[in-house]
Design a protein around this motif. Structure first.
Motif, PDB file in Angstrom:
ATOM      1  N   ALA A  69       0.830  -1.212   0.000  1.00 29.51           N
ATOM      2  CA  ALA A  69       0.000   0.000   0.000  1.00 29.51           C
ATOM      3  C   ALA A  69       0.868   1.268   0.000  1.00 29.51           C
ATOM      4  N   VAL A  70       2.030   1.182   0.642  1.00 28.29           N
ATOM      5  CA  VAL A  70       2.941   2.331   0.742  1.00 28.29           C
ATOM      6  C   VAL A  70       4.341   1.865   0.339  1.00 28.29           C
ATOM      7  N   PRO A  71       4.613   1.802  -0.969  1.00 24.73           N
ATOM      8  CA  PRO A  71       5.897   1.256  -1.439  1.00 24.73           C
ATOM      9  C   PRO A  71       7.103   2.063  -0.942  1.00 24.73           C
ATOM     10  N   TRP A  72       8.208   1.359  -0.692  1.00 21.39           N
ATOM     11  CA  TRP A  72       9.436   2.008  -0.193  1.00 21.39           C
ATOM     12  C   TRP A  72       9.968   3.027  -1.198  1.00 21.39           C
ATOM     13  N   HIS A  73       9.889   2.667  -2.487  1.00 24.43           N
ATOM     14  CA  HIS A  73      10.323   3.597  -3.534  1.00 24.43           C
ATOM     15  C   HIS A  73       9.111   4.117  -4.304  1.00 24.43           C
ATOM     16  N   GLN A  74       8.930   5.444  -4.346  1.00 27.01           N
ATOM     17  CA  GLN A  74       7.907   6.041  -5.204  1.00 27.01           C
ATOM     18  C   GLN A  74       8.531   7.318  -5.775  1.00 27.01           C
ATOM     19  N   SER A  75       8.232   7.578  -7.035  1.00 24.61           N
ATOM     20  CA  SER A  75       8.945   8.637  -7.752  1.00 24.61           C
ATOM     21  C   SER A  75       8.752  10.024  -7.131  1.00 24.61           C
ATOM     22  N   PHE A  76       7.620  10.212  -6.423  1.00 27.37           N
ATOM     23  CA  PHE A  76       7.322  11.545  -5.897  1.00 27.37           C
ATOM     24  C   PHE A  76       7.948  11.840  -4.526  1.00 27.37           C
ATOM     25  N   TYR A  77       8.572  10.855  -3.892  1.00 24.34           N
ATOM     26  CA  TYR A  77       9.173  11.108  -2.580  1.00 24.34           C
ATOM     27  C   TYR A  77      10.281  12.154  -2.701  1.00 24.34           C
ATOM     28  N   ARG A  78      10.312  13.120  -1.767  1.00 21.71           N
ATOM     29  CA  ARG A  78      11.327  14.174  -1.777  1.00 21.71           C
ATOM     30  C   ARG A  78      12.293  14.074  -0.593  1.00 21.71           C
ATOM     31  N   HIS A  79      11.854  13.432   0.490  1.00 23.43           N
ATOM     32  CA  HIS A  79      12.655  13.398   1.720  1.00 23.43           C
ATOM     33  C   HIS A  79      13.986  12.691   1.449  1.00 23.43           C
ATOM     34  N   SER A  80      15.085  13.395   1.705  1.00 24.17           N
ATOM     35  CA  SER A  80      16.403  12.914   1.254  1.00 24.17           C
ATOM     36  C   SER A  80      16.907  11.704   2.040  1.00 24.17           C
ATOM     37  N   GLU A  81      16.340  11.453   3.209  1.00 25.45           N
ATOM     38  CA  GLU A  81      16.804  10.282   3.970  1.00 25.45           C
ATOM     39  C   GLU A  81      16.359   8.970   3.330  1.00 25.45           C
ATOM     40  N   GLY A  82      15.384   9.039   2.406  1.00 26.76           N
ATOM     41  CA  GLY A  82      14.972   7.830   1.699  1.00 26.76           C
ATOM     42  C   GLY A  82      14.055   6.912   2.485  1.00 26.76           C
TER      43      GLY A  82
ATOM     44  N   VAL C  48      -5.788  13.824  12.920  1.00 26.02           N
ATOM     45  CA  VAL C  48      -4.663  14.338  13.697  1.00 26.02           C
ATOM     46  C   VAL C  48      -3.613  13.239  13.783  1.00 26.02           C
ATOM     47  N   THR C  49      -2.348  13.618  13.604  1.00 26.61           N
ATOM     48  CA  THR C  49      -1.274  12.625  13.655  1.00 26.61           C
ATOM     49  C   THR C  49      -0.025  13.259  14.241  1.00 26.61           C
ATOM     50  N   ILE C  50       0.952  12.401  14.509  1.00 25.10           N
ATOM     51  CA  ILE C  50       2.266  12.846  14.984  1.00 25.10           C
ATOM     52  C   ILE C  50       3.297  12.382  13.974  1.00 25.10           C
ATOM     53  N   ASN C  51       4.169  13.285  13.544  1.00 23.09           N
ATOM     54  CA  ASN C  51       5.253  12.895  12.659  1.00 23.09           C
ATOM     55  C   ASN C  51       6.347  13.957  12.697  1.00 23.09           C
ATOM     56  N   GLU C  52       7.331  13.786  11.830  1.00 23.40           N
ATOM     57  CA  GLU C  52       8.513  14.657  11.866  1.00 23.40           C
ATOM     58  C   GLU C  52       8.175  16.113  11.545  1.00 23.40           C
ATOM     59  N   ASN C  53       8.723  17.029  12.352  1.00 22.72           N
ATOM     60  CA  ASN C  53       8.531  18.449  12.063  1.00 22.72           C
ATOM     61  C   ASN C  53       9.850  19.163  11.740  1.00 22.72           C
ATOM     62  N   ALA C  54      10.857  18.403  11.311  1.00 22.76           N
ATOM     63  CA  ALA C  54      12.143  19.025  10.956  1.00 22.76           C
ATOM     64  C   ALA C  54      12.195  19.304   9.449  1.00 22.76           C
ATOM     65  N   ASP C  55      12.088  18.262   8.638  1.00 20.83           N
ATOM     66  CA  ASP C  55      12.173  18.425   7.179  1.00 20.83           C
ATOM     67  C   ASP C  55      10.763  18.473   6.581  1.00 20.83           C
ATOM     68  N   PRO C  56      10.356  19.608   5.996  1.00 23.16           N
ATOM     69  CA  PRO C  56       8.994  19.722   5.443  1.00 23.16           C
ATOM     70  C   PRO C  56       8.701  18.742   4.305  1.00 23.16           C
ATOM     71  N   SER C  57       9.729  18.150   3.717  1.00 16.64           N
ATOM     72  CA  SER C  57       9.484  17.189   2.644  1.00 16.64           C
ATOM     73  C   SER C  57       8.807  15.924   3.182  1.00 16.64           C
ATOM     74  N   VAL C  58       8.943  15.670   4.485  1.00 17.05           N
ATOM     75  CA  VAL C  58       8.270  14.498   5.074  1.00 17.05           C
ATOM     76  C   VAL C  58       6.756  14.662   4.947  1.00 17.05           C
ATOM     77  N   VAL C  59       6.271  15.852   5.268  1.00 16.08           N
ATOM     78  CA  VAL C  59       4.836  16.121   5.168  1.00 16.08           C
ATOM     79  C   VAL C  59       4.368  15.979   3.715  1.00 16.08           C
ATOM     80  N   HIS C  60       5.122  16.521   2.805  1.00 17.46           N
ATOM     81  CA  HIS C  60       4.791  16.363   1.379  1.00 17.46           C
ATOM     82  C   HIS C  60       4.658  14.892   1.012  1.00 17.46           C
TER      83      HIS C  60
END
Lengths: 132, 132, 132
Positions: A69-82, C48-60
């Motif tokens: 449902a939530v694949p590890w790799h998806q083209s739209f991911y931006r978060h650099s930690e992967g 409502v959820t809890i997640n990372e608030n450092a890198d905004p790309s996580v929310v994206h």
């Protein structure tokens, strides 16, 4: 409100670790007869859930279905930690859970166990247990 | 902490059963004016959620979308009972929920109802209600 | 039990709005030293959820992955308002959350922030905060 913290060492990227006995022991140590225990995971790529602890294939299937449902790799991911998928799963499953306590014991269904969910291991993790 | 248990008979494999009135009645019987009610489902292929109780098509769409995200048949499932999807949905939705109580009444939004979620019915189920 | 309500104005269809400071301020105003804060969203197309608030790309990435798992348009949706995906996401993420309070402060992990999740904005929304 009494709290305890337990440590968990995960061994894989995705893993569900049965912490029922550790929660149960913590509740026993804290010594509350009737109330609610909050199980809290202070991490953003992990979670906590309740599911079957009889057949280990259930845990396999839950982790595999979440990965589908939530694949590890998806083209739209931006978060650099992967590890964006781990953040998504954490938000889907949740990091906070409440279980009732009656006569000093966890009120769980016959097949229910409490699982720490690792979605970006292996790592050292913490779980906070609070009883009221 | 006062608790009550209610029984539910589900009629389909996937079903969302509105239990708002039963929770509300239980809270009234327990007689707490202000506090938090915990709604707890002691099963591993069911859950509890809050969503719209005005248009029944919302419930249809939620169940259908969950079925699309977590298909009933997937080649990697190993659990021999064949209900792995129900376990996944149970973990996604959760089996424990908290709602506020003020002046003896559930604090719900205008469109909110509390639903027991059956993911592997038909079955006889239980829901535990605890107020503090 | 003391409660407070805060207002939120969302600006997009899908948006995660960091409300950590507002919850923290509310807990400070209510003035409870040790306990549990319940964060409650009285809406059926938000959560409502809890997640990372450092890198905004996580929310994206979380919002994009949820949109992939639960597409806005699916042929089987029946709800005439056209926002079925928002209802599904609300049920997946949940509208009620518990966080511990110790010495008057929220017990959050290093990277954790509390997010109001808008799934059908822009709208005016409310969040209820209750501490015990």
């Amino acid at each position: 409100m009494e709290t305890m913290t337990i440590e968990i060492h995960s061994g894989k990227r995705d893993e569900m670790i049965d912490i029922t006995d550790r929660i149960s022991d913590a509740v026993g140590e804290i010594g509350v007869a009737d109330g609610v225990v909050t199980v809290y995971v202070p991490h953003t790529t992990a979670g906590v859930t309740i599911n079957e602890n009889a057949d280990p294939s259930v845990v396999h299937d839950i982790l595999a279905a979440l990965d589908m449902a939530v694949p590890w790799h998806q083209s739209f991911y931006r978060h650099s930690e992967g590890n964006s998928a781990a953040h998504v799963k954490s938000t889907m499953i949740g990091c906070s859970l409440q279980v009732l306590v009656r006569e000093g014991k966890l009120v769980l269904g016959t097949w229910q166990g409490i699982y720490f969910c690792e979605f970006d291991g292996p790592r050292r993790r913490k779980v906070i247990i609070a009883v009221r």
